[in-house]
Write a protein that holds these residues in place. Structure first.
Motif, PDB file in Angstrom:
ATOM      1  N   GLU A 143       0.884  -1.210   0.050  1.00  0.00           N
ATOM      2  CA  GLU A 143       0.028   0.082   0.001  1.00  0.00           C
ATOM      3  C   GLU A 143       0.882   1.236  -0.118  1.00  0.00           C
ATOM      4  OE1 GLU A 143      -3.148  -0.570  -0.373  1.00  0.00           O
ATOM      5  OE2 GLU A 143      -3.641  -2.609   0.334  1.00  0.00           O
ATOM      6  N   GLY A 144       1.658   1.382  -1.067  1.00  0.00           N
ATOM      7  CA  GLY A 144       2.657   2.558  -1.305  1.00  0.00           C
ATOM      8  C   GLY A 144       3.713   2.510  -0.499  1.00  0.00           C
ATOM      9  N   ALA A 145       4.230   1.387   0.229  1.00  0.00           N
ATOM     10  CA  ALA A 145       5.246   1.447   0.741  1.00  0.00           C
ATOM     11  C   ALA A 145       6.283   0.386   0.281  1.00  0.00           C
ATOM     12  CB  ALA A 145       5.382   0.769   2.373  1.00  0.00           C
ATOM     13  N   GLY A 146       6.317   0.491  -1.161  1.00  0.00           N
ATOM     14  CA  GLY A 146       7.350  -0.026  -2.072  1.00  0.00           C
ATOM     15  C   GLY A 146       7.462  -1.634  -1.541  1.00  0.00           C
ATOM     16  N   TYR A 147       9.061  -1.854  -1.592  1.00  0.00           N
ATOM     17  CA  TYR A 147       9.153  -3.194  -1.349  1.00  0.00           C
ATOM     18  C   TYR A 147       9.510  -3.607   0.115  1.00  0.00           C
ATOM     19  CZ  TYR A 147       9.611  -2.921  -6.247  1.00  0.00           C
ATOM     20  OH  TYR A 147       9.214  -2.955  -7.593  1.00  0.00           O
ATOM     21  N   GLY A 148       8.748  -2.901   1.166  1.00  0.00           N
ATOM     22  CA  GLY A 148       8.970  -2.985   2.440  1.00  0.00           C
ATOM     23  C   GLY A 148       8.868  -4.207   3.069  1.00  0.00           C
ATOM     24  N   ASP A 149       7.690  -5.060   2.413  1.00  0.00           N
ATOM     25  CA  ASP A 149       7.448  -6.258   2.962  1.00  0.00           C
ATOM     26  C   ASP A 149       8.548  -7.419   2.954  1.00  0.00           C
ATOM     27  OD1 ASP A 149       7.279  -6.245   0.320  1.00  0.00           O
ATOM     28  OD2 ASP A 149       5.191  -7.400   0.211  1.00  0.00           O
ATOM     29  N   ILE A 150       9.178  -7.144   1.734  1.00  0.00           N
ATOM     30  CA  ILE A 150      10.504  -8.074   1.656  1.00  0.00           C
ATOM     31  C   ILE A 150      11.390  -7.557   2.576  1.00  0.00           C
ATOM     32  CG2 ILE A 150      12.111  -8.536  -0.187  1.00  0.00           C
ATOM     33  CD1 ILE A 150       9.127  -9.678  -0.606  1.00  0.00           C
ATOM     34  N   GLU A 151      11.627  -6.300   2.760  1.00  0.00           N
ATOM     35  CA  GLU A 151      12.649  -5.951   3.746  1.00  0.00           C
ATOM     36  C   GLU A 151      12.363  -6.503   5.467  1.00  0.00           C
ATOM     37  OE1 GLU A 151      12.796  -1.887   2.487  1.00  0.00           O
ATOM     38  OE2 GLU A 151      14.402  -2.171   0.928  1.00  0.00           O
ATOM     39  N   ILE A 152      10.948  -6.318   5.561  1.00  0.00           N
ATOM     40  CA  ILE A 152      10.796  -6.627   6.971  1.00  0.00           C
ATOM     41  C   ILE A 152      10.909  -8.247   7.027  1.00  0.00           C
ATOM     42  CG2 ILE A 152       8.726  -6.928   8.241  1.00  0.00           C
ATOM     43  CD1 ILE A 152       9.615  -4.273   8.438  1.00  0.00           C
ATOM     44  N   LYS A 153      10.733  -8.958   5.990  1.00  0.00           N
ATOM     45  CA  LYS A 153      10.954 -10.333   5.791  1.00  0.00           C
ATOM     46  C   LYS A 153      12.441 -10.625   6.165  1.00  0.00           C
ATOM     47  CE  LYS A 153      11.152 -13.810   2.379  1.00  0.00           C
ATOM     48  NZ  LYS A 153      10.523 -14.360   0.817  1.00  0.00           N
ATOM     49  N   GLU A 154      13.302  -9.817   5.521  1.00  0.00           N
ATOM     50  CA  GLU A 154      14.838  -9.891   5.687  1.00  0.00           C
ATOM     51  C   GLU A 154      15.200  -9.959   6.682  1.00  0.00           C
ATOM     52  OE1 GLU A 154      16.504  -7.459   2.553  1.00  0.00           O
ATOM     53  OE2 GLU A 154      15.833  -9.017   0.597  1.00  0.00           O
ATOM     54  N   ALA A 155      14.667  -8.845   7.578  1.00  0.00           N
ATOM     55  CA  ALA A 155      15.019  -8.350   8.803  1.00  0.00           C
ATOM     56  C   ALA A 155      14.577  -9.576   9.888  1.00  0.00           C
ATOM     57  CB  ALA A 155      14.218  -7.126   9.346  1.00  0.00           C
ATOM     58  N   ILE A 156      13.426 -10.217   9.617  1.00  0.00           N
ATOM     59  CA  ILE A 156      13.022 -11.332  10.463  1.00  0.00           C
ATOM     60  C   ILE A 156      13.884 -12.654  10.220  1.00  0.00           C
ATOM     61  CG2 ILE A 156      11.346 -13.051  10.577  1.00  0.00           C
ATOM     62  CD1 ILE A 156       9.139 -10.884   9.884  1.00  0.00           C
ATOM     63  N   GLN A 157      14.223 -12.766   9.054  1.00  0.00           N
ATOM     64  CA  GLN A 157      14.975 -13.870   8.584  1.00  0.00           C
ATOM     65  C   GLN A 157      16.449 -13.957   9.284  1.00  0.00           C
ATOM     66  OE1 GLN A 157      15.052 -14.088   4.427  1.00  0.00           O
ATOM     67  NE2 GLN A 157      13.279 -15.688   4.399  1.00  0.00           N
ATOM     68  N   GLY A 183      -9.655  11.409  -5.709  1.00  0.00           N
ATOM     69  CA  GLY A 183     -10.586  12.526  -5.355  1.00  0.00           C
ATOM     70  C   GLY A 183      -9.647  13.759  -4.874  1.00  0.00           C
ATOM     71  N   TYR A 184      -8.444  13.994  -5.281  1.00  0.00           N
ATOM     72  CA  TYR A 184      -7.775  15.383  -4.947  1.00  0.00           C
ATOM     73  C   TYR A 184      -7.687  16.167  -6.518  1.00  0.00           C
ATOM     74  CZ  TYR A 184      -6.275  12.799  -0.838  1.00  0.00           C
ATOM     75  OH  TYR A 184      -6.400  12.348   0.268  1.00  0.00           O
ATOM     76  N   ALA A 185      -7.441  17.213  -6.203  1.00  0.00           N
ATOM     77  CA  ALA A 185      -7.172  18.065  -7.551  1.00  0.00           C
ATOM     78  C   ALA A 185      -6.540  17.597  -8.861  1.00  0.00           C
ATOM     79  CB  ALA A 185      -6.729  19.390  -7.105  1.00  0.00           C
ATOM     80  N   PRO A 186      -7.178  17.615  -9.848  1.00  0.00           N
ATOM     81  CA  PRO A 186      -6.511  16.920 -10.989  1.00  0.00           C
ATOM     82  C   PRO A 186      -5.018  17.363 -11.261  1.00  0.00           C
ATOM     83  CG  PRO A 186      -8.307  18.282 -11.817  1.00  0.00           C
ATOM     84  CD  PRO A 186      -8.318  18.212 -10.330  1.00  0.00           C
ATOM     85  N   GLU A 187      -4.424  18.526 -10.764  1.00  0.00           N
ATOM     86  CA  GLU A 187      -3.345  18.914 -11.394  1.00  0.00           C
ATOM     87  C   GLU A 187      -2.204  18.403 -10.177  1.00  0.00           C
ATOM     88  OE1 GLU A 187      -5.477  22.540  -9.033  1.00  0.00           O
ATOM     89  OE2 GLU A 187      -5.946  21.005 -10.627  1.00  0.00           O
ATOM     90  N   LEU A 188      -2.732  17.823  -9.178  1.00  0.00           N
ATOM     91  CA  LEU A 188      -1.843  16.995  -8.358  1.00  0.00           C
ATOM     92  C   LEU A 188      -1.437  15.781  -8.459  1.00  0.00           C
ATOM     93  CD1 LEU A 188      -3.486  18.472  -4.759  1.00  0.00           C
ATOM     94  CD2 LEU A 188      -1.503  19.490  -6.225  1.00  0.00           C
ATOM     95  N   GLU A 189      -0.335  15.528  -8.545  1.00  0.00           N
ATOM     96  CA  GLU A 189       0.273  14.233  -8.850  1.00  0.00           C
ATOM     97  C   GLU A 189       0.493  13.435  -7.535  1.00  0.00           C
ATOM     98  OE1 GLU A 189       1.028  11.227 -11.376  1.00  0.00           O
ATOM     99  OE2 GLU A 189       0.749  13.136 -12.019  1.00  0.00           O
ATOM    100  N   MET A 190      -0.601  12.676  -7.085  1.00  0.00           N
ATOM    101  CA  MET A 190      -0.587  11.926  -5.904  1.00  0.00           C
ATOM    102  C   MET A 190      -0.256  10.763  -5.780  1.00  0.00           C
ATOM    103  SD  MET A 190      -2.206  14.375  -4.196  1.00  0.00           S
ATOM    104  CE  MET A 190      -2.473  13.401  -2.701  1.00  0.00           C
TER     105      MET A 190
END
Length: 438
Positions: A143-157, A183-190
């Motif tokens: 959910e927007g945190a990139g590859y963080g699940d794999i890094e948490i997995k590595e920290a556990i391992q 739902g934000y202003a169309p000129e904003l790159e969310m």
């Protein structure tokens, strides 16, 4: 000269003995668990008075209580408890912190928390899963945190933080107009909660990128927003085209990995089945023909019932009608899946649900809709292990399996809700929680 030769010979002999002694592997310590009742993850009925022999990370053997226990073994007495395999939650989000509308809903997860805070929260989520007896998670996107699940997995391992075994799906894939933030202003790159693609080439490239960075599964959104039409029917917006999904599935299967498809109903769900998804997530409204197709194809079904009973909007609003329709059709689909003997696995969508809530809350939902308690337990043990290509290694108490073992006071076959109160947890042969044994 003769004395010198003798001294050299003795030195070489001693050195050789030292090398040989160093090369002999040390035998891992033995732990023996006494079980009052054992639900092993595959058998139709529990077994009474069993011994589980654990050496290192794995189970060496399971025997009757009359088996002699070697001297020097550590004995863990769970003779007053029900012992089970560690649970597997097949649909989680360790980087989500709940979606309470009063606290900003989904968007607050991405807009208000920096990545360091999100990583700290994911660390908490991993520990909380383990302390509740969930020794394996399939985490279906960050959910927007990139590859963080794999890094948490590595920290556990590597032993940096405690946590369960993780199968991560990294970023997930959807299309333009197919995922938050919106739902934000169309000129904003969310920022977006998933990686967005348009066309088969972009879809295949996204799969390659995620697989290159360690994804164990690829998660694809085949539907997005949903609403109720004038006739009261639940309608869901389709996202990826059939060609886009086929490109993702072809690439992923070529890497020896699998594809999980989020799909509520309708066109998007049909594309998921036709395009080669390995597991269908949620599946709120599945037609009879689609049920039959899933049975033919061997598609896994991860229903995630619990999330659709919370945070309902007021009854007479469009959102409220949608929320109630979701739960209603979902119950019908789950019962159909049971009758058709689909391959059902346990999943909570926890993260969408706050991590402070019990992860085992899905068990009573499944049983309440007609699933036998033993089947519900197996959906979170041996059946989930099979989906994860770890049959016989996790989700079962048997020789050769990883020593992922939990225990509860009482009989979950009579009262499934006691699985919310796990009191003993062993993961990979190490005791993480012990409120029962002496």
């Amino acid at each position: 000269m003769r004395k010198l030769i003798v001294c050299v010979f003795i030195s070489l002999l001693l050195a050789g003995n030292a090398v040989r002694s160093q090369s002999v592997p040390s035998v891992a310590a033995l732990t023996v668990i006494r079980c009052g009742s054992l639900i092993d993850g595959v058998s139709a009925t529990p077994r009474k008075n069993q011994l589980i022999f654990v050496r290192g990370q794995r189970i060496e053997k399971v025997t009757e209580a009359s088996e002699q226990i070697p001297s020097g073994a550590t004995v863990v007495d769970l003779s007053s408890a029900t012992v089970l395999p560690g649970f597997i939650d097949s649909h989680t989000h360790i980087f989500l912190w709940g979606e309470d509308p009063a606290k900003g809903g989904y968007d607050a997860n991405i807009l208000n928390a920096g990545i360091a805070l999100r990583a700290a929260r994911a660390t908490f989520a991993a520990r909380r899963a383990l302390e509740q007896g969930f020794t394996t998670l399939r985490d279906l996107e960050t959910e927007g945190a990139g590859y963080g699940d794999i890094e948490i997995k590595e920290a556990i391992q590597e032993g940096t933080i405690p946590g369960p075994r993780i199968f991560g799906a990294t970023r997930a894939i959807s299309t333009t107009g197919g995922y938050n933030l919106e739902g934000y202003a169309p000129e904003l790159e969310m920022p977006k909660g998933a990686q967005l693609v348009d066309g088969p080439v972009e879809a295949r490239k996204a799969a390659r990128q995620q697989l290159e960075h360690g994804a164990d599964w690829i998660k694809v959104y085949m539907t997005h927003r949903s609403w109720v039409d004038k006739q009261g029917n639940l309608v869901s917006q389709p996202t990826l085209t059939l060609e886009e999904l086929k490109a993702v599935a072809d690439e992923t299967h070529g890497w020896g990995k699998k594809v999980a498809c989020h799909a509520y109903n309708g066109i998007g769900l049909q594309r998921a089945l036709d395009g080669g998804c390995d597991s269908l997530e949620h599946g709120l409204e599945i037609s009879d023909a689609q049920i039959a197709q899933m049975a033919r194809q061997g598609t896994w079904y991860c229903p995630t019932l619990a999330p659709y009973y919370g945070d309902w909007a007021p009854e007479n609003t469009p959102a409220g009608k949608r929320d109630r329709a979701r739960a209603r059709v979902h119950e019908t689909s789950f019962r159909k899946a049971l009758q058709a003997h689909l391959k059902i696995v346990y999943g909570t969508d926890i993260g969408g649900i706050p991590w402070t809530e019990p992860i085992a809350q899905e068990f009573p939902r499944m049983v309440g809709l007609g699933m036998p308690a033993m089947d519900a337990i197996q959906s979170a043990t041996s059946r989930a292990a099979e989906m994860l290509d770890m049959k016989g290694e996790i989700g079962v108490v048997a020789p050769g399996a990883f020593a992922d073992i939990v225990a509860v006071s009482g009989d979950p076959l009579k009262e499934i809700g006691i699985l919310e109160h796990v009191r003993f947890v062993m993961h990979d042969g190490s005791i993480f929680r012990n409120e029962l044994a002496h």
